[in-house]
Write a protein that holds these residues in place. Structure first.
Motif, PDB file in Angstrom:
ATOM      1  N   ARG A  83       1.143   4.511   6.441  1.00  7.13           N
ATOM      2  CA  ARG A  83       0.598   5.622   5.654  1.00  7.13           C
ATOM      3  C   ARG A  83       1.184   6.950   6.117  1.00  7.13           C
ATOM      4  O   ARG A  83       1.496   7.825   5.296  1.00  7.13           O
ATOM      5  CB  ARG A  83      -0.921   5.658   5.794  1.00  7.13           C
ATOM      6  N   ASP A  84       1.323   7.123   7.424  1.00  9.11           N
ATOM      7  CA  ASP A  84       1.923   8.349   7.958  1.00  9.11           C
ATOM      8  C   ASP A  84       3.363   8.509   7.481  1.00  9.11           C
ATOM      9  O   ASP A  84       3.788   9.620   7.141  1.00  9.11           O
ATOM     10  CB  ASP A  84       1.881   8.354   9.488  1.00  9.11           C
ATOM     11  N   LEU A  85       4.115   7.419   7.468  1.00  3.21           N
ATOM     12  CA  LEU A  85       5.500   7.478   6.987  1.00  3.21           C
ATOM     13  C   LEU A  85       5.546   7.887   5.513  1.00  3.21           C
ATOM     14  O   LEU A  85       6.359   8.724   5.119  1.00  3.21           O
ATOM     15  CB  LEU A  85       6.201   6.129   7.178  1.00  3.21           C
ATOM     16  N   LEU A  86       4.677   7.295   4.718  1.00  4.60           N
ATOM     17  CA  LEU A  86       4.644   7.632   3.297  1.00  4.60           C
ATOM     18  C   LEU A  86       4.225   9.087   3.098  1.00  4.60           C
ATOM     19  O   LEU A  86       4.806   9.809   2.281  1.00  4.60           O
ATOM     20  CB  LEU A  86       3.702   6.689   2.535  1.00  4.60           C
ATOM     21  N   ARG A  87       3.238   9.536   3.857  1.00  6.80           N
ATOM     22  CA  ARG A  87       2.774  10.932   3.766  1.00  6.80           C
ATOM     23  C   ARG A  87       3.924  11.900   4.081  1.00  6.80           C
ATOM     24  O   ARG A  87       4.154  12.866   3.349  1.00  6.80           O
ATOM     25  CB  ARG A  87       1.622  11.181   4.738  1.00  6.80           C
ATOM     26  N   GLU A  88       4.628  11.638   5.163  1.00  2.00           N
ATOM     27  CA  GLU A  88       5.736  12.518   5.556  1.00  2.00           C
ATOM     28  C   GLU A  88       6.865  12.459   4.533  1.00  2.00           C
ATOM     29  O   GLU A  88       7.462  13.483   4.196  1.00  2.00           O
ATOM     30  CB  GLU A  88       6.235  12.148   6.945  1.00  2.00           C
ATOM     31  N   TRP A  89       7.162  11.267   4.021  1.00  2.00           N
ATOM     32  CA  TRP A  89       8.209  11.124   3.003  1.00  2.00           C
ATOM     33  C   TRP A  89       7.853  11.937   1.755  1.00  2.00           C
ATOM     34  O   TRP A  89       8.687  12.671   1.228  1.00  2.00           O
ATOM     35  CB  TRP A  89       8.402   9.649   2.658  1.00  2.00           C
TER      36      TRP A  89
END
Length: 161
Positions: A44-50
């Protein structure tokens, strides 16, 4: 109750919601990293940052103050325990907005770059949506019951509004 009935009843409201919206692109963000298996929060953090990086590149540094120009996307995590990846559908505003085409072109050119900066082993696939109903069935195929709703990132979930 059979498993198929439970699955269909869990998917039905999501399919209805998706079917009542316009989306421009189908996106797959794969990590290709077995170390991320079972790391739902990290995914989720990766998707948020992306998403933040894509919006900043597509809309500009004041993207937080221009939410109507930002990416409207809904993402579904798949294979979280073995090969975690996201399937999503996105939209960049009303078709009548003359800047939409520019934002879509930028998105097509920068989405993979931003994902690979965050996830060097990752891969990205972006395609136009030709058969929405078939695509929506595909991206919701791992929704078997309401507890699977935790694997969905809804539009605006990451915004600070």
């Amino acid at each position: 109750m059979t498993h198929d009935f439970i699955k269909e009843s869990a998917q039905a409201p999501i399919l209805s919601w998706l079917g009542n919206r316009e989306f421009d692109r189908f996106v797959t963000l794969a990590t290709n990293d077995p170390k991320l298996a079972g790391c739902e929060d990290r995914m989720r953090d990766l998707l948020r940052e992306w998403e933040a990086r894509v919006n900043r590149s597509s809309v500009g540094k004041s993207w937080l103050r221009r939410p109507d120009e930002c990416m409207f996307g809904c993402f579904f995590q798949e294979k979280g325990g073995t090969n975690p990846h996201w399937h999503g559908v996105t939209n960049f505003g009303l078709d009548s907005d003359p800047k939409k085409i520019v934002r879509l072109e930028k998105f097509d050119n920068i989405a993979a770059m931003h994902w690979r900066k965050l996830c060097p082993s990752g891969s990205v696939d972006i395609s136009h949506i030709y058969d929405p109903a078939k695509l929506f069935s595909y991206i919701t195929k791992d929704i078997h019951c309401t507890s699977d709703f935790d694997n969905i990132v809804w539009p605006g979930e990451f915004s600070r509004r």
